[in-house]
Design a protein around this motif. Structure first.
Motif, PDB file in Angstrom:
ATOM      1  N   GLY A 103       0.975  -1.098   0.153  1.00 43.79           N
ATOM      2  CA  GLY A 103       0.036  -0.109  -0.028  1.00 43.79           C
ATOM      3  C   GLY A 103       0.647   1.462  -0.378  1.00 43.79           C
ATOM      4  N   GLY A 104       1.768   1.247   0.031  1.00 45.26           N
ATOM      5  CA  GLY A 104       3.481   1.827   0.137  1.00 45.26           C
ATOM      6  C   GLY A 104       3.009   3.113   1.504  1.00 45.26           C
ATOM      7  N   ASP A 105       2.855   2.189   2.378  1.00 42.22           N
ATOM      8  CA  ASP A 105       2.563   2.324   3.484  1.00 42.22           C
ATOM      9  C   ASP A 105       3.685   3.338   4.653  1.00 42.22           C
ATOM     10  OD1 ASP A 105       1.239   3.773   6.418  1.00 42.22           O
ATOM     11  OD2 ASP A 105       0.376   2.137   6.578  1.00 42.22           O
ATOM     12  N   GLU A 106       4.154   4.281   4.138  1.00 43.81           N
ATOM     13  CA  GLU A 106       6.132   4.149   4.385  1.00 43.81           C
ATOM     14  C   GLU A 106       5.918   4.158   5.931  1.00 43.81           C
ATOM     15  OE1 GLU A 106       9.759   4.499   4.610  1.00 43.81           O
ATOM     16  OE2 GLU A 106       8.757   4.517   2.622  1.00 43.81           O
ATOM     17  N   GLU A 107       5.149   5.181   6.505  1.00 43.20           N
ATOM     18  CA  GLU A 107       5.202   5.604   8.641  1.00 43.20           C
ATOM     19  C   GLU A 107       4.898   3.844   8.884  1.00 43.20           C
ATOM     20  OE1 GLU A 107       1.979   8.143  11.537  1.00 43.20           O
ATOM     21  OE2 GLU A 107       2.617   9.098  10.010  1.00 43.20           O
ATOM     22  N   GLY A 108       3.580   3.448   8.111  1.00 41.02           N
ATOM     23  CA  GLY A 108       2.869   1.930   9.380  1.00 41.02           C
ATOM     24  C   GLY A 108       4.689   0.683   8.884  1.00 41.02           C
ATOM     25  N   PHE A 109       5.022   1.205   7.213  1.00 44.82           N
ATOM     26  CA  PHE A 109       6.246   0.289   7.840  1.00 44.82           C
ATOM     27  C   PHE A 109       7.474   0.033   8.338  1.00 44.82           C
ATOM     28  CE2 PHE A 109      10.687   0.333   5.490  1.00 44.82           C
ATOM     29  CZ  PHE A 109      10.511  -0.610   5.513  1.00 44.82           C
ATOM     30  N   ARG A 110       7.569   2.122   8.387  1.00 41.52           N
ATOM     31  CA  ARG A 110       8.440   2.325   9.615  1.00 41.52           C
ATOM     32  C   ARG A 110       8.213   1.286  10.931  1.00 41.52           C
ATOM     33  NH1 ARG A 110      12.599   2.679   6.929  1.00 41.52           N
ATOM     34  NH2 ARG A 110      13.466   2.225   8.752  1.00 41.52           N
ATOM     35  N   ARG A 111       6.919   1.776  11.678  1.00 42.39           N
ATOM     36  CA  ARG A 111       6.426   1.058  12.760  1.00 42.39           C
ATOM     37  C   ARG A 111       7.016  -0.540  12.532  1.00 42.39           C
ATOM     38  NH1 ARG A 111       1.770   3.557  12.374  1.00 42.39           N
ATOM     39  NH2 ARG A 111       0.976   1.714  11.923  1.00 42.39           N
ATOM     40  N   THR A 112       6.069  -1.275  11.880  1.00 36.68           N
ATOM     41  CA  THR A 112       5.817  -2.775  11.662  1.00 36.68           C
ATOM     42  C   THR A 112       7.254  -3.051  11.818  1.00 36.68           C
ATOM     43  OG1 THR A 112       3.835  -2.420  10.887  1.00 36.68           O
ATOM     44  CG2 THR A 112       5.122  -4.780  10.823  1.00 36.68           C
TER      45      THR A 112
END
Length: 92
Positions: A34-43
């Motif tokens: 989904g291109g969710d950079e913030e979620g990616f960093r968090r996960t």
């Protein structure tokens, strides 16, 4: 199993923790797709923290074959995409 965190070293982790790590890996894949950079960093941070918390660090001079290789905490979404196969970071 032996897990290598790039740039940090190796961690010995009991196979019983694989289900917990797979759940985080699935979330990471969804965020990447989904291109969710913030979620990616968090996960990614949560995945690496789980490995550190649940495992035992090997000495720096230990060179065991790694069963899993995880990106460094500062890896970008694009860099992790390059690491992935269809199975994600953690083969299920």
């Amino acid at each position: 199993m032996i897990v290598r965190i790039m740039g940090e070293g190796q961690v010995r982790l009991d196979d019983s923790h694989l289900a917990e790590l797979n759940k985080l890996d699935d979330e990471l894949l969804e965020q990447m797709e989904g291109g969710d950079e913030e979620g990616f960093r968090r996960t990614l941070g949560a995945l690496l923290d789980s490995v550190r918390r649940l495992g035992a660090s090997l000495p720096d001079d230990a060179l065991e074959p790694s069963d899993l290789i995880l990106p460094s905490p500062d890896a970008t979404l694009a860099q992790v995409r390059e690491m992935l196969s269809d199975d994600g970071l953690i083969p299920g």
